[in-house]
Design an enzyme around this catalytic site. Structure first.
Site, PDB file in Angstrom:
ATOM      1  N   ASP A  13       0.826  -1.211   0.000  1.00 35.31           N
ATOM      2  CA  ASP A  13       0.000   0.000   0.000  1.00 35.31           C
ATOM      3  C   ASP A  13       0.859   1.259   0.000  1.00 35.31           C
ATOM      4  OD1 ASP A  13      -2.327  -1.439   0.002  1.00 35.31           O
ATOM      5  OD2 ASP A  13      -3.000  -0.789   1.979  1.00 35.31           O
ATOM      6  N   ASP A  14       0.208   2.376  -0.338  1.00 42.03           N
ATOM      7  CA  ASP A  14       0.816   3.719  -0.270  1.00 42.03           C
ATOM      8  C   ASP A  14       1.961   3.897  -1.256  1.00 42.03           C
ATOM      9  OD1 ASP A  14      -0.985   4.009   1.770  1.00 42.03           O
ATOM     10  OD2 ASP A  14       0.489   3.970   3.384  1.00 42.03           O
ATOM     11  N   HIS A 134      -7.642   4.107   1.051  1.00 46.12           N
ATOM     12  CA  HIS A 134      -6.624   4.483   2.040  1.00 46.12           C
ATOM     13  C   HIS A 134      -7.309   4.606   3.398  1.00 46.12           C
ATOM     14  CE1 HIS A 134      -2.962   6.190   3.552  1.00 46.12           C
ATOM     15  NE2 HIS A 134      -3.435   7.422   3.684  1.00 46.12           N
TER      16      HIS A 134
END
Length: 323
Positions: A13-14, A134
């Site tokens: 993620d991110d 998110h």
């Protein structure tokens, strides 16, 4: 009962948060420790991340962001219900508070999600292979309806449902984290019918809440995977009452090959430097902590990679024929 074959989607993620996060995720991909990434298009290094994904042929989806930094949609950067008094998104808990108070306009949520899908396509040259939220905003009440509609209209087939087997019995999570994760679980359960009605799919089992940051270890990942396998066995033994959280099109108990699809959410990378990174308001404490490097080193640990091989766990991504 025979052991199900496990396909493991390890999602970094991110991606795009900062160049050091990008560097770490790419290293994990080449080490065979990450198989899929989720891009923050409003991230400081989103363009760099998209180029890295193209260069290294990394499967990539959209990590839709409504809680950190600045909107992608220019019109929403002024006088928007999505923004706090400082002009940024409300934050992880602030967004939830504003939503409960009825202050978030769903029309603006939809405009921002569409703007992020459009920017993703411009950066990568294709639509997202999958799309999640998110800080798990995509499963929140009201938001999940908009999220599902956008996924359906863009024909994005896959999302994430963060319901983790073993979460309630996890002994190492701090109370405030466990309480938040249990709230996420409740929101996720409520979102299932919304996604299913639109034909959206998700893996059989999600893991990653109990193994995030300092709580990640080889043994904790192994435990999470064992919980995932046990949950599949329980579902197979309850053919008349399958688990609520399994997608109706992804019930592993009905698959001829007894394949279990598991997604492991991870956040590896090198810690962000001050003033370098974030989504418009600088890097947060989470990104600057040593937890990022700890995850990177754990995921690349030969002991973990050997465990995958011994258990015949195949790392994969959200390709068209996965589910």
């Amino acid at each position: 009962m025979p052991q199900p074959r496990v396909k493991l989607v390890v999602t970094g993620d991110d991606f795009g948060y900062c160049r050091r996060r990008n560097q770490g995720i790419v290293e994990c991909f080449w080490a065979g420790a990450v198989s899929n990434v989720s891009l923050l298009v409003n991230g400081y290094a989103a363009r760099d991340a998209a180029e890295l994904a193209k260069r290294h042929r990394i499967p990539i989806g959209l990590h839709a962001n409504l809680s950190e930094g600045l909107p992608v949609c220019e019109e929403l950067r002024k006088n928007s219900s999505l923004l706090n008094k400082e002009g940024f998104f409300h934050g992880k808990m602030g967004f939830r508070t504003a939503l409960r108070r009825g202050l978030i306009k769903m029309s603006e949520v939809e405009r921002e999600l569409r703007a992020q899908v459009k920017l993703f396509s411009e950066l990568t040259g294709h639509l997202p292979l999958h799309m999640d939220g998110h800080q798990h905003v995509h499963v929140l009440p009201e938001v999940c309806h908009v999220f599902a509609r956008v996924l359906s209209e863009y024909k994005i087939k896959y999302t994430r449902v963060p319901i983790e087997p073993g979460l309630r019995d996890c002994s190492w999570l701090e109370k405030h984290l466990k309480d938040f994760y249990l709230d996420v679980e409740q929101d996720s359960l409520s979102s299932l019918e919304v996604f299913a009605r639109r034909g959206i799919r998700w893996p059989d089992v999600y893991i990653g809440l109990t193994t995030m940051g300092k709580n990640m270890s080889v043994s904790n990942i192994q435990t999470a995977i064992e919980h995932a396998i046990l949950s599949a066995r329980t579902n197979q033994n309850s053919a008349n009452k399958p688990c609520r959280w399994l997608s109706p099109t992804l019930n592993c108990g009905s698959r001829q090959d007894a394949t279990l699809i598991v997604e492991l959410m991870v956040h590896p990378g090198y810690p962000s430097m001050p003033q370098e990174g974030g989504c418009g308001e600088g890097p947060d404490d989470f990104s600057q902590s040593s937890d990022r490097l700890h995850e990177l080193l754990t995921l690349k640990d030969p002991e973990l990679l050997t465990f995958y091989k011994k258990r015949n766990i195949e790392l994969c991504s959200f390709r068209a024929d996965l589910l």
